[in-house]
Design a protein around this motif. Sequence first.
Motif, PDB file in Angstrom:
ATOM      1  N   VAL A  42      94.939  56.259  18.501  1.00  0.00           N
ATOM      2  CA  VAL A  42      96.416  56.530  18.952  1.00  0.00           C
ATOM      3  C   VAL A  42      96.481  56.830  20.255  1.00  0.00           C
ATOM      4  CG1 VAL A  42      98.502  57.609  18.225  1.00  0.00           C
ATOM      5  CG2 VAL A  42      96.866  57.377  16.541  1.00  0.00           C
ATOM      6  N   ASP A  43      97.252  56.269  21.122  1.00  0.00           N
ATOM      7  CA  ASP A  43      97.292  56.712  22.393  1.00  0.00           C
ATOM      8  C   ASP A  43      99.096  56.719  22.746  1.00  0.00           C
ATOM      9  OD1 ASP A  43      95.673  57.260  24.684  1.00  0.00           O
ATOM     10  OD2 ASP A  43      96.780  55.583  25.757  1.00  0.00           O
ATOM     11  N   THR A  44      99.239  57.517  23.492  1.00  0.00           N
ATOM     12  CA  THR A  44     100.892  58.062  23.711  1.00  0.00           C
ATOM     13  C   THR A  44     101.044  58.150  25.218  1.00  0.00           C
ATOM     14  OG1 THR A  44     101.008  59.033  21.662  1.00  0.00           O
ATOM     15  CG2 THR A  44     102.879  59.471  23.312  1.00  0.00           C
ATOM     16  N   VAL A  46     104.301  58.875  28.021  1.00  0.00           N
ATOM     17  CA  VAL A  46     105.554  59.531  28.152  1.00  0.00           C
ATOM     18  C   VAL A  46     105.920  59.209  29.650  1.00  0.00           C
ATOM     19  CG1 VAL A  46     106.898  61.835  27.726  1.00  0.00           C
ATOM     20  CG2 VAL A  46     104.844  61.084  26.420  1.00  0.00           C
ATOM     21  N   ASP A  47     107.305  58.963  29.717  1.00  0.00           N
ATOM     22  CA  ASP A  47     107.914  58.869  30.991  1.00  0.00           C
ATOM     23  C   ASP A  47     108.132  60.297  31.693  1.00  0.00           C
ATOM     24  OD1 ASP A  47     109.316  57.884  33.295  1.00  0.00           O
ATOM     25  OD2 ASP A  47     111.199  58.155  32.299  1.00  0.00           O
ATOM     26  N   ILE A  49     105.374  61.765  32.646  1.00  0.00           N
ATOM     27  CA  ILE A  49     104.139  62.218  32.694  1.00  0.00           C
ATOM     28  C   ILE A  49     102.916  61.337  32.977  1.00  0.00           C
ATOM     29  CG2 ILE A  49     102.431  63.536  31.110  1.00  0.00           C
ATOM     30  CD1 ILE A  49     104.955  64.968  29.964  1.00  0.00           C
ATOM     31  N   HIS A  50     102.940  60.120  32.068  1.00  0.00           N
ATOM     32  CA  HIS A  50     102.053  59.084  32.140  1.00  0.00           C
ATOM     33  C   HIS A  50     102.461  58.003  32.916  1.00  0.00           C
ATOM     34  CE1 HIS A  50     101.238  61.381  28.336  1.00  0.00           C
ATOM     35  NE2 HIS A  50      99.974  61.177  28.654  1.00  0.00           N
ATOM     36  N   ASP A  72      90.685  52.201  23.937  1.00  0.00           N
ATOM     37  CA  ASP A  72      89.695  53.119  23.005  1.00  0.00           C
ATOM     38  C   ASP A  72      88.620  52.337  22.091  1.00  0.00           C
ATOM     39  OD1 ASP A  72      90.279  55.704  23.975  1.00  0.00           O
ATOM     40  OD2 ASP A  72      92.265  55.780  22.907  1.00  0.00           O
ATOM     41  N   ALA A  86     105.235  53.068  18.094  1.00  0.00           N
ATOM     42  CA  ALA A  86     106.328  53.995  18.038  1.00  0.00           C
ATOM     43  C   ALA A  86     107.039  54.116  19.381  1.00  0.00           C
ATOM     44  CB  ALA A  86     105.732  55.353  17.438  1.00  0.00           C
ATOM     45  N   ALA A 124     114.658  59.821  21.575  1.00  0.00           N
ATOM     46  CA  ALA A 124     114.016  60.435  22.171  1.00  0.00           C
ATOM     47  C   ALA A 124     114.487  61.194  23.536  1.00  0.00           C
ATOM     48  CB  ALA A 124     112.463  60.045  22.791  1.00  0.00           C
ATOM     49  N   LEU A 125     113.895  62.172  24.239  1.00  0.00           N
ATOM     50  CA  LEU A 125     114.696  62.718  25.383  1.00  0.00           C
ATOM     51  C   LEU A 125     113.986  62.100  26.548  1.00  0.00           C
ATOM     52  CD1 LEU A 125     114.786  66.761  24.835  1.00  0.00           C
ATOM     53  CD2 LEU A 125     116.468  64.843  24.188  1.00  0.00           C
ATOM     54  N   SER A 126     112.802  61.490  26.568  1.00  0.00           N
ATOM     55  CA  SER A 126     112.187  60.865  27.580  1.00  0.00           C
ATOM     56  C   SER A 126     111.579  59.586  26.786  1.00  0.00           C
ATOM     57  CB  SER A 126     111.259  61.518  28.366  1.00  0.00           C
ATOM     58  OG  SER A 126     110.380  62.451  27.667  1.00  0.00           O
ATOM     59  N   SER A 130     104.029  55.104  22.174  1.00  0.00           N
ATOM     60  CA  SER A 130     102.876  55.512  21.433  1.00  0.00           C
ATOM     61  C   SER A 130     102.234  54.234  20.570  1.00  0.00           C
ATOM     62  CB  SER A 130     103.169  56.615  20.412  1.00  0.00           C
ATOM     63  OG  SER A 130     101.995  57.126  19.738  1.00  0.00           O
TER      64      SER A 130
END
Lengths: 321, 321
Positions: A42-44, A46-47, A49-50, A72, A86, A124-126, A130
């Motif tokens: 699993v890899d996520t 986020v706006d 941050i990533h 991975d 997701a 979501a907030l941002s 995922s």
Amino acid sequence: MRELELIAELERTLAPGGADVLRGLGDDAALVRAGAYAVTSVDTMVDGIHFRRGQLEPEEIGHRALAGALSDLAAMAVRPGQAYMALGLPQDSELRDAVALAEGAQALASELGVAIAGGDVTRALSLTVSFTVVGWTDDPGELVGRDGAKPGDLVAVTGTLGGAGAGLALLDGRARAQGTLDARAALGLRERYARPRPRLAEGVALSSLGARAMIDLSDGLATDAQHLAMRSGVRIEVSLARLPLADGVAAVAEQLETDGATFGATAGEDYELCACLPPSAERLARRDGLALSWIGRVLAGPPEVAFTDAAEPLSGYEHSL
Amino acid sequence: MRELELIAELERTLAPGGADVLRGLGDDAALVRAGAYAVTSVDTMVDGIHFRRGQLEPEEIGHRALAGALSDLAAMAVRPGQAYMALGLPQDSELRDAVALAEGAQALASELGVAIAGGDVTRALSLTVSFTVVGWTDDPGELVGRDGAKPGDLVAVTGTLGGAGAGLALLDGRARAQGTLDARAALGLRERYARPRPRLAEGVALSSLGARAMIDLSDGLATDAQHLAMRSGVRIEVSLARLPLADGVAAVAEQLETDGATFGATAGEDYELCACLPPSAERLARRDGLALSWIGRVLAGPPEVAFTDAAEPLSGYEHSL
């Protein structure tokens, strides 16, 4: 944005490919024909941050999130079968951006023979993307973990380092291309950041060369090699002089008041592979035409990574040519 | 919070259970023994949207997120094998809260025989918990989708409705317990919201009774039955008078200026199952002691859900006792 309209668009975009997907999007769960063993990661992303929405096209955000997850599986030496997305969308999201994000992921998935078989869309907030990715194997012995490196092994990396970090520095405005890089190199660095390639074929090839421990470089060589050292209980020595830097990395590093090798050793998100292999693999890789850079060696000792400036050959082999 | 410390704590908390997990947390991907077919679903919960941190204990947030994901497998009539947790933590997160969240998920997982075999921890702007859950089946014919309902079928639900929505109304302060509910009922409603139970055994039982279409009630009966109607291409009639309301729902609904049945039909997150079955299933369920409420029927016609006040028996069976 109307949720039902979005879901209908996503179902059109993420057409389940592959005969192994018996039920795809649109039900409570996907139904997929399995192999003997499942390899799942699993890899996520986020706006804020990533990645930053303003710096990337929606297609690139989708591509990049899927590539990061598939990387991975590459590091385990397994071919991917399915992916599940997701998606968390902030209230101001445009339908066309959400669909474009899915299109970017689907384009990479199609190219690599991966089916996006299911997923989930929420508010979501941002912006959050995922991916859960699944590969199948009938022989777990072919997989490569992080824990098998042995003293005497050599350390190899695929491709080039520092490109994604340099591309991000250009996007961020922390470095500038004008007057320091030709346009093609600048574009290449941006591409390394925006559209990384999971090293799936290389991962399988490294396994067949006898790789005993492997990891993908998402956090940067210094951090990721540390995981190999810790899990394997070995000391890893890496020669900074031997790091294969992407075109233009040195010029960007200079603007960031560091040198290219240090930048290449610490910048993340290249999604290259770093593997520990017995010395015999060096000759086999050459025979198979597999482009690797031999950057270090594995030693007995407390688990840590040490960087040296030494550029001498790592093994006797290169002299015996 | 130190990331490595958190990961070490999570690895201790999420001890991979079950002989089927060959590699769990700590590598690039998990390795798991597979069945013939994989049934996979993803479900994400975001602070401020699907829950509020101030209203729930961290353990409850973890429990609830895993329960919501497993509920999708229940609706397919498959037993879960593994779960993968993607945790997004805001910068102000406490290590102990993140570990408690994982403990809440692990407690439910242990109870249900599910192994949390892998996952991902990232920084996020709001607390985000996403579970990918996988079940295995050797016979896809035993699975129940959303698309098989036929005119003449009866509609059943498990358990009671409206409890989670009423529990949330109490937590939100939109309704009050004092003077309207006894303490036990108020606690029960909170529990329905905070710690939903995925109806895994009931899903399998409904499949063996011949369920032709099934869904879990996450968005509320009105919305979820609509999915069954659309996917199956049928009209569904539901009798409001027959809805099994949780204790205390009517008292809460009254404070929200609606009636209990309407509230029970529209409030979400009960995670009960709604299934369409041939009329013969009514007798079989009684024989097996499976507690179901028969709330409606499936008709030919444009795909929609209609609510009626009719309380008369749905089939001839009840009269023939």
